[in-house]
Design an enzyme around this catalytic site. Structure first.
Site, PDB file in Angstrom:
ATOM      1  N   TYR A  32       0.865  -1.177   0.000  1.00 41.03           N
ATOM      2  CA  TYR A  32       0.000   0.000   0.000  1.00 41.03           C
ATOM      3  C   TYR A  32       0.906   1.232   0.000  1.00 41.03           C
ATOM      4  CZ  TYR A  32      -4.541   2.140   0.146  1.00 41.03           C
ATOM      5  OH  TYR A  32      -5.681   2.842  -0.201  1.00 41.03           O
ATOM      6  N   HIS A  37       7.373   5.495   1.165  1.00 40.06           N
ATOM      7  CA  HIS A  37       8.042   4.320   0.585  1.00 40.06           C
ATOM      8  C   HIS A  37       8.805   4.711  -0.678  1.00 40.06           C
ATOM      9  CE1 HIS A  37       4.534   2.124   2.556  1.00 40.06           C
ATOM     10  NE2 HIS A  37       5.584   1.566   3.114  1.00 40.06           N
ATOM     11  N   GLN A  61       3.555 -10.379  12.751  1.00 44.01           N
ATOM     12  CA  GLN A  61       3.770  -9.159  13.537  1.00 44.01           C
ATOM     13  C   GLN A  61       2.462  -8.465  13.921  1.00 44.01           C
ATOM     14  OE1 GLN A  61       6.140  -7.391  10.163  1.00 44.01           O
ATOM     15  NE2 GLN A  61       5.232  -5.489  10.855  1.00 44.01           N
ATOM     16  N   SER A 186       0.469   4.067   5.804  1.00 45.71           N
ATOM     17  CA  SER A 186      -0.581   3.340   5.077  1.00 45.71           C
ATOM     18  C   SER A 186      -1.879   3.356   5.885  1.00 45.71           C
ATOM     19  CB  SER A 186      -0.154   1.893   4.839  1.00 45.71           C
ATOM     20  OG  SER A 186       1.075   1.870   4.164  1.00 45.71           O
TER      21      SER A 186
HETATM   22  O1  PAF Z   1       7.881  -1.430   8.596  1.00 41.44           O
HETATM   23  C1  PAF Z   1       7.285  -2.327   7.954  1.00 41.44           C
HETATM   24  O2  PAF Z   1       6.604  -2.072   6.970  1.00 41.44           O
HETATM   25  C2  PAF Z   1       7.394  -3.762   8.436  1.00 41.44           C
HETATM   26  O3  PAF Z   1       7.427  -3.833   9.823  1.00 41.44           O
HETATM   27  C3  PAF Z   1       8.560  -4.531   7.814  1.00 41.44           C
HETATM   28  C4  PAF Z   1       9.904  -3.929   8.217  1.00 41.44           C
HETATM   29  C5  PAF Z   1       8.429  -4.540   6.303  1.00 41.44           C
HETATM   30  C6  PAF Z   1       8.555  -5.992   8.300  1.00 41.44           C
HETATM   31  O4  PAF Z   1       7.370  -6.631   7.960  1.00 41.44           O
END
Ligand code: PAF
Length: 281
Positions: A32, A37, A61, A186
């Site tokens: 997203y 990014h 996570q 996001s």
């Molecule tokens: O920051 C994130 O988007 C996530 O925590 C990562 C580092 C891609 C790990 O899933």
């Protein structure tokens, strides 16, 4: 730009770069994709010969009552943005390929994962360190690039990379903000218009605290009390999840902020939990 879903194929391509002596930068994301990014991709493009990125909404996570199922996704839009930013390969694995049956390994960093987001989101950092170590083993980049909005995540990853001697440089890039100061995330799409109108106060409060410290205040408790009042008044729809002054590397709470100090905040609106931070010096 190549799109790869198989971990083995992704690793083979990244290995071939390494064997040719090419430098590479890797940007792991959960997709997203937004301007923050894209700024990481652009930094990667400008600073290395090859650029790899990943999009993987990592289930490990997320806590049981968190937003895994409704986490925003836009694989086609993401691929277009990555391509336009000069990414050479986009790795988009399925959860089953990352965590095949029998997967049993965890990577955990103690101490600095227990404060701030670690306290509010038990198990979150074990999920992050597990997937990031796996992604680093696959991408074996020269440099891995992360945003500083998740400052604690960055500190935990730096610790893990040092402790495990993972041969990669970690680059933390500045927080990317909307014109009104809201840190781009996001999850901002979850905010109602009323919540969105209040959310820039998060950053305004951090600036206010930084100005107090610049004009001589060094007592963390005073800075935090003033900021809690400010947030209470300016964001009536939000609940402060945490508001702390910590050491930027160890994430240990500070009483005195005259040395290296990070002010970190998480607030919960009904629509989304948002985090932000600022170095006080
Ligand atoms: O920051 C994130 O988007 C996530 O925590 C990562 C580092 C891609 C790990 O899933």
């Amino acid at each position: 730009m190549q799109i790869i879903t198989s971990p083995q194929e992704f690793q083979a391509l990244c290995w071939s770069w390494r064997c040719q002596g090419l430098t590479s930068a890797f940007v792991p994301t959960m997709g997203y994709l937004h301007a923050g990014h894209v700024s990481l991709f652009e930094w990667a493009r400008a600073n290395s010969q090859k650029v790899a990125a990943s999009i993987f909404v990592n289930p490990t996570q997320f806590g049981p009552n968190e937003d895994l199922d409704r986490y925003p996704r836009d694989p086609e839009g993401d691929a277009a943005k990555a391509r336009a930013a000069g990414v050479d390969v986009l790795f988009m694995p399925e959860p089953g390929a990352m965590y095949p049956p029998g997967f049993a390994t965890t990577v955990s960093v103690s101490g600095l994962t227990e404060a701030l987001c670690g306290r509010s989101r038990p198990g979150h950092f074990a999920g992050v360190t597990g997937v990031v170590s796996k992604l680093l083993m696959l991408a074996i980049p020269t440099t891995a690039v992360f945003g500083c909005k998740d400052w604690q995540q960055l500190a935990v990853i730096r610790r893990m990379v040092r402790d495990l001697d993972i041969p990669v440089a970690i680059e933390g890039r500045p927080i990317f903000r909307e014109p009104d100061g809201l840190a781009i995330s996001s999850r901002n799409v979850y905010l109602s218009p009323k919540e969105r109108a209040q959310a820039p106060s998060i950053h305004q409060g951090l600036l206010r605290a930084k100005a107090q410290v610049a004009s001589g205040e060094s007592d963390a408790a005073k800075v935090l009390a003033d900021l809690a009042d400010f947030y209470g008044q300016s964001m009536p729809d939000a609940v402060v999840d945490y508001l702390e002054c910590v050491h930027p590397e160890t994430i240990v709470p500070l009483q005195n902020v005259s040395g290296p100090a990070l002010l970190a905040v998480a607030v919960k609106f009904p629509g989304a939990r948002l985090i932000d931070n600022m170095l006080l010096h």
